[in-house]
Design a protein around this motif. Structure first.
Motif, short mmCIF file in Angstrom:
data_model
loop_
_atom_site.label_atom_id
_atom_site.label_comp_id
_atom_site.label_asym_id
_atom_site.label_seq_id
_atom_site.Cartn_x
_atom_site.Cartn_y
_atom_site.Cartn_z
N GLU A 245 0.84 -1.21 0.00
CA GLU A 245 0.00 0.00 0.00
C GLU A 245 0.87 1.26 0.00
O GLU A 245 1.52 1.57 0.99
CB GLU A 245 -0.91 -0.02 1.24
N GLU B 84 -4.89 3.87 -1.98
CA GLU B 84 -5.83 4.57 -1.09
C GLU B 84 -5.99 6.01 -1.55
O GLU B 84 -5.00 6.70 -1.82
CB GLU B 84 -5.29 4.52 0.35
N HIS C 35 -4.04 8.66 0.34
CA HIS C 35 -2.60 8.59 0.13
C HIS C 35 -2.23 9.19 -1.23
O HIS C 35 -1.18 9.82 -1.37
CB HIS C 35 -2.13 7.13 0.20
N ASP D 259 -8.43 1.24 -0.96
CA ASP D 259 -8.95 1.77 0.30
C ASP D 259 -9.67 3.06 -0.08
O ASP D 259 -9.04 4.03 -0.51
CB ASP D 259 -7.82 2.05 1.30
N ASP E 245 -11.15 2.32 4.53
CA ASP E 245 -10.12 2.62 5.52
C ASP E 245 -10.43 4.02 6.05
O ASP E 245 -9.60 4.93 6.00
CB ASP E 245 -8.74 2.55 4.86
CO CO Z 1 -5.14 2.12 3.98
#
Ligand code: CO
Ligand code: XUL
Length: 434
Positions: A231, A267, A270, A295, A338
């Motif tokens: 990730e 994600e 991110h 995510d 998430d």
């Molecule tokens: Co995550």
């Protein structure tokens, strides 16, 4: 059993005209989209950590969420927490959940005691899963919260921490395998540095590459059929994280010979921290052949840190799913929330409403993406834009060399004529669907 969600009935699909805050207006799991059930497209998962382990703290203040399963440092409360989690899975009916070892079990006084606690909870999960449809999307190890990981896990300057990390990941992979998990995730929040003044970056990258090779070897050894996912995140908690973004991760995987073994769990938040859009990260991973899972939370665009909010922007979500569908869908991956509540959202109902809203937004986004794909408008524009590359002249030019190309340009045979990129036309097109 807890009775944390006792007043909340299982969430039903009531259609777009419903004003019931605890009903799905867009997520009808059985609706067929592009020949596949919506539930099977979206593959929703609930993140155990944010929904059940997080206590509402932020850098300026401690716990705001008070739950029947607090304090979380005892086996009795860990089981109570599991009871509440599975109660919520029954209410929401999502097909998957995800965990870190540290979310589900109390830390013991030794590695062996932590493992005993973990295995007891995994067995407890196994019993609960036997009578339910909910499955494990992925498991992962929390190698960033405890102080032993403060200087990294596999990238720690201390080989003892590398060893402790390897043993930890082994136990988490075993548990994931035992629960028939469909993926295993590695997120390296402390795999990076605070300052280059004390960091041997080349050595740390080599250790991280060796570690990931051990993960892949162990996967094959135990016959785990799921996908190993890394990730990406550029920073937070570390000042700089080695798994910066999708492109950086791909370079890392290639250097250590893992590009055919490991995929990416991307994600939204991110991506934003890395200065990208979410669809950029998805399109990059897809182009490089390493797209795995998502995510689906969002960042606040002003705050500059990872706020992990539930998604609520249909156009953004639609473009993300557009690229996912184009890449062939989520495969063994899923849509993991998430995401966490705001620290003022204290009630059981807030936790349910957050997921209902998130699932609905994703369903709307995916349906819009599917409609764009079926209409084919963007694809037709794309084909028209690159049509010249399909000609024999372009193909033989690409297979030739600088001198041959130079001859055609100097002779005037080739003389580029600029064409519109049609961005506004395309943006207006997308707006018809979202
Ligand atoms: Co995550
Ligand atoms: C942290 C984050 C993690 C990973 C799993 O930003 O996203 O929760 O998803 O470790």
């Amino acid at each position: 059993m807890t009775t944390f969600f006792r007043d909340i009935a299982p969430i039903a699909y009531e259609g777009p005209s419903s004003s019931n805050p605890l009903a799905f207006r867009h997520y009808n799991p059985n609706e067929m989209v592009l020949g596949k059930r919506l539930e099977d497209h979206l593959r929703f998962a609930i993140a155990y950590w944010h929904s059940f382990a997080w206590e509402g703290g932020d850098p300026f203040g401690g716990q705001t969420l008070v739950r029947p399963w607090h304090p979380q440092n005892r086996m009795e409360t860990a089981k109570l927490k599991a009871d509440a989690a599975f109660e919520m899975f029954d209410v929401l009916g999502q097909p998957y959940f995800c965990w870190h070892d540290a979310d589900v079990r109390p830390e013991g006084d030794s590695f062996a005691e932590s493992l005993r606690n973990f295995e007891e909870i995994i067995e407890y999960f196994e019993e609960k899963m036997a009578s339910r449809k909910v499955r494990l999307l992925w498991g992962t190890a929390n190698m960033f919260s405890h102080r032993r990981w403060m200087s990294g896990a596999s990238t720690n300057p201390d080989p003892d921490v590398f060893a402790y990390s390897a043993a930890t990941v082994k136990t988490c992979m075993d548990a994931t395998h035992r629960l028939n998990g469909e993926n295993y995730v590695l997120w390296g929040g402390r795999e990076g540095y605070e300052t280059l003044l004390n960091t041997d970056m080349g050595r740390e990258l080599d250790h991280m590459g060796r570690f990931l090779n051990m993960v892949v070897d162990y996967k094959h050894k135990i016959g785990f059929k799921g996908t190993i996912l890394v990730e990406p995140k550029p920073q937070e908690p570390s000042k700089h994280q080695y798994d910066f973004d999708a492109a950086t991760c791909f370079g890392f995987l290639q250097k250590y010979g893992l590009e055919n073994e490991v995929k990416l769990n991307l994600e939204q938040g991110h991506a934003i921290l890395a200065g990208h859009s979410f669809e950029h990260e998805i399109a990059t991973a897809a182009a490089l052949g390493v797209f795995g899972s998502i995510d689906m939370n969002r960042n606040d665009y002003q705050s500059g840190w990872d706020t992990d909010q539930f998604p609520n922007n249909v156009p953004e979500v639609a473009l993300s799913y557009y690229h996912i569908l184009k890449a062939g869908g989520l495969g063994t991956g899923g849509t993991n929330f998430d995401a966490k509540l705001r620290r003022q959202s204290l009630d059981a109902e807030d936790l349910i409403a957050a997921h209902v809203g998130g699932m609905d937004i994703c369903a709307r986004g995916l349906k819009a993406a599917a409609a764009m794909l079926e209409d084919g408008g963007l694809e037709a524009e794309l084909q028209a834009r690159y049509a010249a590359w399909e000609t024999t002249e372009a193909k033989s030019m690409l297979a030739s060399d600088f001198d041959t190309i130079f001859a055609d340009v100097i002779s005037g045979k080739i003389n580029p004529q600029p064409k519109s990129g049609r961005q506004e036309v395309l943006e207006n097109y997308v707006n018809r669907f979202v």
